[in-house]
Motif scaffolding. Structure first.
Motif, PDB file in Angstrom:
ATOM      1  N   ARG A  64       0.823  -1.252  -0.093  1.00 40.82           N
ATOM      2  CA  ARG A  64      -0.056  -0.030  -0.095  1.00 40.82           C
ATOM      3  C   ARG A  64       0.718   1.347  -0.257  1.00 40.82           C
ATOM      4  NH1 ARG A  64      -2.751  -3.211   3.793  1.00 40.82           N
ATOM      5  NH2 ARG A  64      -2.086  -2.208   5.681  1.00 40.82           N
ATOM      6  N   ILE A  65       1.771   1.302   0.933  1.00 41.91           N
ATOM      7  CA  ILE A  65       2.909   2.589   1.046  1.00 41.91           C
ATOM      8  C   ILE A  65       3.430   2.714  -0.637  1.00 41.91           C
ATOM      9  CG2 ILE A  65       5.140   3.325   1.756  1.00 41.91           C
ATOM     10  CD1 ILE A  65       4.103   1.986   4.586  1.00 41.91           C
ATOM     11  N   ARG A  68       1.135   4.180  -3.081  1.00 39.48           N
ATOM     12  CA  ARG A  68       0.796   5.566  -2.872  1.00 39.48           C
ATOM     13  C   ARG A  68       2.074   6.679  -2.896  1.00 39.48           C
ATOM     14  NH1 ARG A  68      -4.130   7.028  -1.954  1.00 39.48           N
ATOM     15  NH2 ARG A  68      -3.427   8.759  -0.569  1.00 39.48           N
ATOM     16  N   TYR A 138      25.181  10.680   5.191  1.00 40.54           N
ATOM     17  CA  TYR A 138      24.836   9.885   6.821  1.00 40.54           C
ATOM     18  C   TYR A 138      25.432   8.373   6.632  1.00 40.54           C
ATOM     19  CZ  TYR A 138      21.115   7.449   4.319  1.00 40.54           C
ATOM     20  OH  TYR A 138      20.059   6.755   3.555  1.00 40.54           O
ATOM     21  N   THR A 200      21.773   3.727   1.267  1.00 41.25           N
ATOM     22  CA  THR A 200      21.049   2.929   2.319  1.00 41.25           C
ATOM     23  C   THR A 200      21.389   1.767   3.088  1.00 41.25           C
ATOM     24  OG1 THR A 200      19.513   1.965   0.446  1.00 41.25           O
ATOM     25  CG2 THR A 200      18.632   4.009   1.342  1.00 41.25           C
ATOM     26  N   CYS A 203      21.488   1.777   6.665  1.00 42.72           N
ATOM     27  CA  CYS A 203      20.233   1.663   7.269  1.00 42.72           C
ATOM     28  C   CYS A 203      19.423   0.466   7.120  1.00 42.72           C
ATOM     29  CB  CYS A 203      19.459   3.274   7.116  1.00 42.72           C
ATOM     30  SG  CYS A 203      20.110   4.489   7.359  1.00 42.72           S
ATOM     31  N   VAL A 213       7.871   2.770   6.144  1.00 42.49           N
ATOM     32  CA  VAL A 213       7.860   3.841   5.233  1.00 42.49           C
ATOM     33  C   VAL A 213       9.288   4.176   4.757  1.00 42.49           C
ATOM     34  CG1 VAL A 213       7.451   6.184   5.133  1.00 42.49           C
ATOM     35  CG2 VAL A 213       5.661   4.753   6.188  1.00 42.49           C
ATOM     36  N   PHE A 218      13.344   5.267   0.323  1.00 42.12           N
ATOM     37  CA  PHE A 218      14.508   5.842   0.317  1.00 42.12           C
ATOM     38  C   PHE A 218      15.541   5.027  -0.842  1.00 42.12           C
ATOM     39  CE2 PHE A 218      13.577   8.430   3.605  1.00 42.12           C
ATOM     40  CZ  PHE A 218      14.672   9.311   3.641  1.00 42.12           C
ATOM     41  N   LEU A 257      12.135  12.724  13.644  1.00 41.14           N
ATOM     42  CA  LEU A 257      13.009  12.115  12.824  1.00 41.14           C
ATOM     43  C   LEU A 257      14.130  12.043  13.609  1.00 41.14           C
ATOM     44  CD1 LEU A 257      12.769  13.976   9.527  1.00 41.14           C
ATOM     45  CD2 LEU A 257      12.005  11.824   9.705  1.00 41.14           C
ATOM     46  N   PHE A 268      17.054   4.195  12.393  1.00 43.74           N
ATOM     47  CA  PHE A 268      16.383   5.564  12.111  1.00 43.74           C
ATOM     48  C   PHE A 268      15.017   5.284  12.611  1.00 43.74           C
ATOM     49  CE2 PHE A 268      13.202   4.302   8.532  1.00 43.74           C
ATOM     50  CZ  PHE A 268      13.934   3.260   7.864  1.00 43.74           C
ATOM     51  N   LEU A 270      10.969   7.592  12.132  1.00 44.33           N
ATOM     52  CA  LEU A 270      10.407   8.444  11.383  1.00 44.33           C
ATOM     53  C   LEU A 270       9.155   8.314  11.937  1.00 44.33           C
ATOM     54  CD1 LEU A 270       9.522   9.743   8.665  1.00 44.33           C
ATOM     55  CD2 LEU A 270       9.883   7.714   7.513  1.00 44.33           C
ATOM     56  N   ILE A 272       4.913   9.434  11.976  1.00 43.95           N
ATOM     57  CA  ILE A 272       3.914   9.594  10.840  1.00 43.95           C
ATOM     58  C   ILE A 272       3.403  10.888  11.057  1.00 43.95           C
ATOM     59  CG2 ILE A 272       1.890   9.012  12.493  1.00 43.95           C
ATOM     60  CD1 ILE A 272       0.687   7.015  10.280  1.00 43.95           C
ATOM     61  N   GLY A 310      10.705  14.738   0.406  1.00 45.88           N
ATOM     62  CA  GLY A 310      10.819  13.823   1.241  1.00 45.88           C
ATOM     63  C   GLY A 310       9.819  12.775   1.178  1.00 45.88           C
ATOM     64  N   GLY A 311       8.597  12.746   0.821  1.00 47.79           N
ATOM     65  CA  GLY A 311       7.705  11.842   0.508  1.00 47.79           C
ATOM     66  C   GLY A 311       6.384  12.404  -0.285  1.00 47.79           C
ATOM     67  N   ARG A 312       5.574  11.535  -0.941  1.00 48.09           N
ATOM     68  CA  ARG A 312       4.471  12.212  -1.716  1.00 48.09           C
ATOM     69  C   ARG A 312       3.592  13.155  -0.998  1.00 48.09           C
ATOM     70  NH1 ARG A 312       0.593   9.336  -1.301  1.00 48.09           N
ATOM     71  NH2 ARG A 312      -0.597  11.314  -0.405  1.00 48.09           N
ATOM     72  N   ALA A 313       3.249  12.601   0.383  1.00 47.70           N
ATOM     73  CA  ALA A 313       2.434  13.182   1.144  1.00 47.70           C
ATOM     74  C   ALA A 313       3.217  14.848   1.647  1.00 47.70           C
ATOM     75  CB  ALA A 313       2.067  12.656   2.611  1.00 47.70           C
TER      76      ALA A 313
END
Ligand SMILES: CC(C)(COP(=O)(O)OP(=O)(O)OC[C@H]1O[C@@H](n2cnc3c(N)ncnc32)[C@H](O)[C@@H]1OP(=O)(O)O)[C@@H](O)C(=O)NCCC(=O)NCCSC(=O)/C=C/c1ccc(O)cc1
Length: 447
Positions: A64-65, A68, A138, A200, A203, A213, A218, A257, A268, A270, A272, A310-313
């Motif tokens: 789902r993530i 979207r 990082y 990545t 991480c 997420v 990433f 964060l 990490f 993160l 919501i 950073g993200g679609r949202a």
């Protein structure tokens, strides 16, 4: 011999060596690892790679993530061959920090080199004309660090002034550009290479509700930007001038964060709430920045925008809150779609895409004089904001050289005397039996 820092200090003579006019972006290069992962197959790929197919609910959530996310594909260095060679990376009972650091300390500078070579070729001057290097990542915690390795790979001048920014996360590129502006404007003829590279792998972890997420968004990449201020030489062409750069911390958001080094790499978290926190604060942060250059009532749609995706949202929330026309975030959405979120590196990709759009004739939306670059980073502090323009001069130099105005020093309470140190140290580490080594320590302490 990394990092010999030298500072000339005077107490009366003025000795300004400022550049003429504001710093400008003179060239941009980007690079990615070869391995591509498509978002519509990512859940199968990731749960297969980590042998976690049995976590069906979590896998469905990942689907789902991904669906979207506004991402079509990402470039990721880690693949099944690497997991076969280093199975400890997906075994949370085994330490894997060492092997991860080992890999990234070679691969991060290499990826940055690819991006930097493209930027240097576009700039048109020899790499030895670079005077300062700022490296943001990082993905590394070893010395000699990524900045020194990159300087060697590129054959930079041994007198290049190097700085490494660590763990600034998604705001690393923005913060590095802010520093580059300050260096370029305050040191006549300075040419600053900003390099960002993220893998990545440092991480990467098995599926976990709290990290799903991050793993879904990433990607890996490197960006290089050359910054300089006037006088420019013949072959140099300013792409964006940087009139003002600032950084704002959103109070009480330390929880939102974060990153932490553990035996299994960098962990990490993160929240919501991140897209909402950005939505609730973005307008005021921007107004503060614009007021500081005398613009009390900016019309957001009269600007061009380079926003860290950073993200679609997050992009949706910025667009909604500022009522931006959809075309304003086209570069950010394009980069998110093609590469995912590559943390601090991503802003170089956005600026690169934006300048290509601006170069295309007839693209009315992108021919505006003023624009904004935005990036957001960990400890949620660090909304780094840089206003970017392409023509206006705005110098903000101080008068005269910097001076040391005050000094403070501190130590922990515990004192250890050198003449008793060998006894203290070999006792503390239960190593009294190593008598020869202890005697050597005594001789070293004595001398
Ligand atoms: C694409 C998202 C993730 C989902 O789209 P959506 O429109 O919100 O869709 P949904 O509301 O249907 O959410 C889908 C599912 O994702 C869940 N979700 C939605 N955000 C969350 C959430 N932060 N936590 C954990 N569940 C969530 C949400 O609860 C929901 O769960 P479920 O009801 O079971 O389907 C969207 O929320 C989004 O773009 N969020 C912004 C992500 C974000 O904060 N990015 C910036 C910071 S990223 C970061 O710091 C990472 C550091 C990192 C650095 C290096 C690395 O190698 C790895 C990581």
């Amino acid at each position: 011999m990394p990092g010999a820092a030298a500072a000339a200090v005077v107490d009366s003579r003025l000795c300004t060596q400022h550049a003429e006019g504001p710093a400008a972006v003179l060239a941009i290069g980007t690079a990615n690892p070869a391995n591509i992962v498509y978002q519509d197959g990512f859940a199968d790929y990731y749960f297969g790679l980590t042998k976690s197919e049995h976590l069906t609910e979590l896998k469905d959530k990942m689907k789902r993530i991904c669906h979207r996310s506004g991402i079509e594909k990402r470039y990721i260095h880690l693949d099944d061959k690497l997991i076969r060679e280093h199975p400890e990376i997906i075994d949370k009972h085994m330490p894997s920090l060492e092997i991860r650091v080992d890999i990234v300390s070679t691969e991060v500078p290499k990826l940055a080199e690819s991006a930097a070579r493209k930027a240097i070729a576009e700039w048109g001057r020899p790499a030895t004309d670079i005077t300062h290097l700022i490296f943001s990542t990082y993905s590394g915690c070893s010395a000699p660090s990524a900045d020194l390795k990159l300087a060697s790979l590129l054959g930079l001048n041994p007198s290049v002034s190097r700085t490494i920014l660590s763990l600034h996360g998604c705001s690393g590129g923005g913060r590095a550009l802010q520093l580059a502006k300050e260096l370029a404007e305050n040191n006549r003829d300075a040419r600053v290479l900003v390099a960002c590279a993220e893998l990545t792998l440092i991480c990467f972890s098995n599926p976990d509700e709290s990290k799903i997420v991050g793993h879904g968004l990433f990607g890996d990449g490197a960006g290089a930007i050359i910054v300089g201020a006037g006088p420019l030489v013949d072959e140099e062409r300013p792409l964006f001038e940087m009139v003002l750069a600032s950084q704002t911390t959103i109070p009480s958001t330390e929880h939102a964060l974060g990153m932490q080094t553990t035996a299994s790499g960098i962990d990490f978290h993160l929240s919501i709430q991140v897209p909402t926190l950005i939505k609730d604060n973005i307008r005021q942060c921007l107004l503060n920045t614009f007021r500081s250059v005398g613009n009390m009532d900016p019309n957001w749609n009269d600007l061009f925008w380079a926003v860290h995706p950073g993200g679609r949202a997050i992009l949706d929330n910025i667009e909604g809150e500022l009522q931006l026309q959809p075309a304003k975030l086209a570069a950010s959405r394009y980069v998110l779609n093609e590469y995912g979120n590559m943390s601090g590196t991503t802003i170089a990709f956005v600026l690169d895409d934006l300048r290509r759009r601006r170069e295309k004739e007839g693209d009315q939306h992108q021919q505006l004089e003023w624009g904004v670059m935005l990036a957001f980073g960990p400890a949620m502090p660090g909304t780094a904001t840089a206003a970017v323009v392409d023509s206006r001069l705005c110098t903000q130099h101080a008068e005269g050289p910097a001076a040391v105005l005050a000094i403070g020093i501190a130590n922990p309470a515990n004192i250890v005397y050198q003449d008793g140190f060998a006894d203290y140290y070999f006792g503390l580490t239960k190593s009294e039996h190593l008598t020869e080594l202890k005697d050597k320590m005594k001789r070293i302490c004595h001398r």
